[in-house]
Design a protein around this motif. Structure first.
Motif, PDB file in Angstrom:
ATOM      1  N   PRO A 129      -0.636  10.420 -18.398  1.00  0.00           N
ATOM      2  CA  PRO A 129      -0.222   9.159 -19.034  1.00  0.00           C
ATOM      3  C   PRO A 129       0.852   8.404 -18.250  1.00  0.00           C
ATOM      4  CG  PRO A 129       0.587  11.049 -20.284  1.00  0.00           C
ATOM      5  CD  PRO A 129      -0.325  11.588 -19.229  1.00  0.00           C
ATOM      6  N   GLU A 130       1.611   9.088 -17.408  1.00  0.00           N
ATOM      7  CA  GLU A 130       2.635   8.410 -16.610  1.00  0.00           C
ATOM      8  C   GLU A 130       2.012   7.444 -15.602  1.00  0.00           C
ATOM      9  OE1 GLU A 130       5.414  11.175 -14.926  1.00  0.00           O
ATOM     10  OE2 GLU A 130       5.794  12.085 -16.885  1.00  0.00           O
ATOM     11  N   VAL A 131       0.791   7.715 -15.190  1.00  0.00           N
ATOM     12  CA  VAL A 131       0.108   6.827 -14.245  1.00  0.00           C
ATOM     13  C   VAL A 131      -0.153   5.468 -14.908  1.00  0.00           C
ATOM     14  CG1 VAL A 131      -1.948   6.497 -12.814  1.00  0.00           C
ATOM     15  CG2 VAL A 131      -0.899   8.753 -12.979  1.00  0.00           C
ATOM     16  N   VAL A 132      -0.418   5.468 -16.213  1.00  0.00           N
ATOM     17  CA  VAL A 132      -0.624   4.207 -16.934  1.00  0.00           C
ATOM     18  C   VAL A 132       0.603   3.310 -16.754  1.00  0.00           C
ATOM     19  CG1 VAL A 132      -0.848   3.152 -19.225  1.00  0.00           C
ATOM     20  CG2 VAL A 132      -2.261   5.123 -18.614  1.00  0.00           C
ATOM     21  N   GLU A 133       1.783   3.875 -16.968  1.00  0.00           N
ATOM     22  CA  GLU A 133       3.021   3.095 -16.822  1.00  0.00           C
ATOM     23  C   GLU A 133       3.159   2.573 -15.409  1.00  0.00           C
ATOM     24  OE1 GLU A 133       4.552   2.348 -19.579  1.00  0.00           O
ATOM     25  OE2 GLU A 133       3.151   3.698 -20.580  1.00  0.00           O
ATOM     26  N   SER A 134       2.851   3.398 -14.438  1.00  0.00           N
ATOM     27  CA  SER A 134       2.952   3.019 -13.036  1.00  0.00           C
ATOM     28  C   SER A 134       1.994   1.879 -12.693  1.00  0.00           C
ATOM     29  CB  SER A 134       2.666   4.256 -12.177  1.00  0.00           C
ATOM     30  OG  SER A 134       2.741   3.947 -10.827  1.00  0.00           O
ATOM     31  N   VAL A 135       0.755   2.004 -13.149  1.00  0.00           N
ATOM     32  CA  VAL A 135      -0.266   0.979 -12.883  1.00  0.00           C
ATOM     33  C   VAL A 135       0.124  -0.344 -13.540  1.00  0.00           C
ATOM     34  CG1 VAL A 135      -2.638   0.341 -13.502  1.00  0.00           C
ATOM     35  CG2 VAL A 135      -2.193   2.546 -12.456  1.00  0.00           C
ATOM     36  N   LEU A 136       0.675  -0.274 -14.740  1.00  0.00           N
ATOM     37  CA  LEU A 136       1.063  -1.497 -15.450  1.00  0.00           C
ATOM     38  C   LEU A 136       2.243  -2.197 -14.780  1.00  0.00           C
ATOM     39  CD1 LEU A 136       0.734  -0.256 -19.131  1.00  0.00           C
ATOM     40  CD2 LEU A 136      -0.736  -1.918 -17.990  1.00  0.00           C
ATOM     41  N   LYS A 137       3.069  -1.450 -14.057  1.00  0.00           N
ATOM     42  CA  LYS A 137       4.236  -2.034 -13.385  1.00  0.00           C
ATOM     43  C   LYS A 137       3.859  -2.805 -12.128  1.00  0.00           C
ATOM     44  CE  LYS A 137       7.613   1.244 -15.084  1.00  0.00           C
ATOM     45  NZ  LYS A 137       8.255   2.514 -14.820  1.00  0.00           N
ATOM     46  N   LYS A 138       2.689  -2.517 -11.572  1.00  0.00           N
ATOM     47  CA  LYS A 138       2.270  -3.230 -10.350  1.00  0.00           C
ATOM     48  C   LYS A 138       2.034  -4.696 -10.701  1.00  0.00           C
ATOM     49  CE  LYS A 138      -1.083  -3.162  -6.577  1.00  0.00           C
ATOM     50  NZ  LYS A 138      -0.180  -3.493  -5.508  1.00  0.00           N
ATOM     51  N   ALA A 139       2.678  -5.573  -9.949  1.00  0.00           N
ATOM     52  CA  ALA A 139       2.640  -7.007 -10.272  1.00  0.00           C
ATOM     53  C   ALA A 139       1.225  -7.580 -10.216  1.00  0.00           C
ATOM     54  CB  ALA A 139       3.559  -7.773  -9.332  1.00  0.00           C
ATOM     55  N   GLU A 140       0.471  -7.187  -9.207  1.00  0.00           N
ATOM     56  CA  GLU A 140      -0.852  -7.798  -9.031  1.00  0.00           C
ATOM     57  C   GLU A 140      -1.838  -6.766  -8.501  1.00  0.00           C
ATOM     58  OE1 GLU A 140      -1.721 -10.743  -5.757  1.00  0.00           O
ATOM     59  OE2 GLU A 140      -1.640 -12.081  -7.476  1.00  0.00           O
ATOM     60  N   HIS A 141      -2.956  -6.652  -9.190  1.00  0.00           N
ATOM     61  CA  HIS A 141      -4.032  -5.780  -8.726  1.00  0.00           C
ATOM     62  C   HIS A 141      -5.131  -6.655  -8.129  1.00  0.00           C
ATOM     63  CE1 HIS A 141      -2.954  -1.782 -10.259  1.00  0.00           C
ATOM     64  NE2 HIS A 141      -2.304  -2.455 -11.188  1.00  0.00           N
ATOM     65  N   GLN A 142      -5.466  -6.392  -6.869  1.00  0.00           N
ATOM     66  CA  GLN A 142      -6.542  -7.106  -6.180  1.00  0.00           C
ATOM     67  C   GLN A 142      -7.635  -6.091  -5.872  1.00  0.00           C
ATOM     68  OE1 GLN A 142      -6.952 -10.324  -4.761  1.00  0.00           O
ATOM     69  NE2 GLN A 142      -5.126 -11.146  -5.706  1.00  0.00           N
ATOM     70  N   LEU A 143      -8.804  -6.297  -6.436  1.00  0.00           N
ATOM     71  CA  LEU A 143      -9.926  -5.400  -6.158  1.00  0.00           C
ATOM     72  C   LEU A 143     -10.526  -5.781  -4.812  1.00  0.00           C
ATOM     73  CD1 LEU A 143     -11.443  -3.050  -7.469  1.00  0.00           C
ATOM     74  CD2 LEU A 143     -13.078  -4.714  -8.354  1.00  0.00           C
ATOM     75  N   LYS A 144     -10.471  -4.833  -3.856  1.00  0.00           N
ATOM     76  CA  LYS A 144     -10.998  -5.071  -2.513  1.00  0.00           C
ATOM     77  C   LYS A 144     -11.905  -3.904  -2.153  1.00  0.00           C
ATOM     78  CE  LYS A 144      -6.396  -6.380  -1.128  1.00  0.00           C
ATOM     79  NZ  LYS A 144      -5.344  -6.206  -0.164  1.00  0.00           N
ATOM     80  N   ASP A 145     -13.010  -4.198  -1.542  1.00  0.00           N
ATOM     81  CA  ASP A 145     -13.912  -3.162  -1.058  1.00  0.00           C
ATOM     82  C   ASP A 145     -14.865  -3.815  -0.080  1.00  0.00           C
ATOM     83  OD1 ASP A 145     -16.656  -1.531  -1.367  1.00  0.00           O
ATOM     84  OD2 ASP A 145     -15.012  -0.199  -1.896  1.00  0.00           O
ATOM     85  N   LYS A 146     -15.286  -3.079   0.931  1.00  0.00           N
ATOM     86  CA  LYS A 146     -16.190  -3.658   1.936  1.00  0.00           C
ATOM     87  C   LYS A 146     -17.517  -4.086   1.323  1.00  0.00           C
ATOM     88  CE  LYS A 146     -17.948   0.781   3.452  1.00  0.00           C
ATOM     89  NZ  LYS A 146     -17.323   1.996   3.882  1.00  0.00           N
TER      90      LYS A 146
END
Length: 105
Positions: free
Chosen positions: A62-79
Motif C-alpha cells: 500500500p505504500e506504493v500507492v502513496e508514492s505513485v500519487l505523489k508523482k506530479a505527472e504520469h506520462q505513458l510511454k512505450d515503443k
C-alpha cells in the motif's frame, strides 16, 4: 496485508483502441513497476473496465500507492504507442475497487 482497495489506484487517460487490451495492460503494469514513476510491484492490472480509458492497478504494497500519487505527472510511454499519453492517477474508492476487482478475479 492491506485490503485491495487500499492498494489500488484508478488510472484515467489510458489510450483506447490503439493496441490489444492485453498489450495495454502489460504496458500499464510496466509503467507502474518502474522506479522512475514512483512505482513498485504490481499485483493486478484490470483493463479494460466498464469505463472507457480507465484501468485499475493494484500494488502488492500500500505504500506504493502513496508514492505513485505523489508523482506530479504520469506520462505513458512505450515503443508500441505512437506518442506520450498523460495519465491521471487517483486513489481508488473502496466500493468501486472491491466491486471491479471482484469481477475480474
Amino acid at each position: 496485508r492491506a485490503a485491495k482497495s487500499a492498494r489500488t489506484v484508478a488510472v484515467s487517460g489510458v489510450p483506447d483502441g490503439l493496441l490489444d487490451e492485453d498489450v495495454m495492460a502489460d504496458i500499464l503494469q510496466i509503467h507502474f513497476q518502474m522506479s522512475r514513476n514512483n512505482g513498485g510491484d504490481v499485483e493486478l492490472v484490470v483493463y479494460p473496465t466498464t469505463e472507457k480509458g480507465v484501468a485499475y492497478v493494484t500494488f502488492e504494497d500500500p505504500e506504493v500507492v502513496e508514492s505513485v500519487l505523489k508523482k506530479a505527472e504520469h506520462q505513458l510511454k512505450d515503443k508500441r504507442l505512437p506518442g506520450y499519453y498523460p495519465l491521471k492517477v487517483t486513489r481508488c474508492c473502496e466500493v468501486v475497487s472491491s466491486f471491479i476487482i471482484y469481477l475480474f478475479l
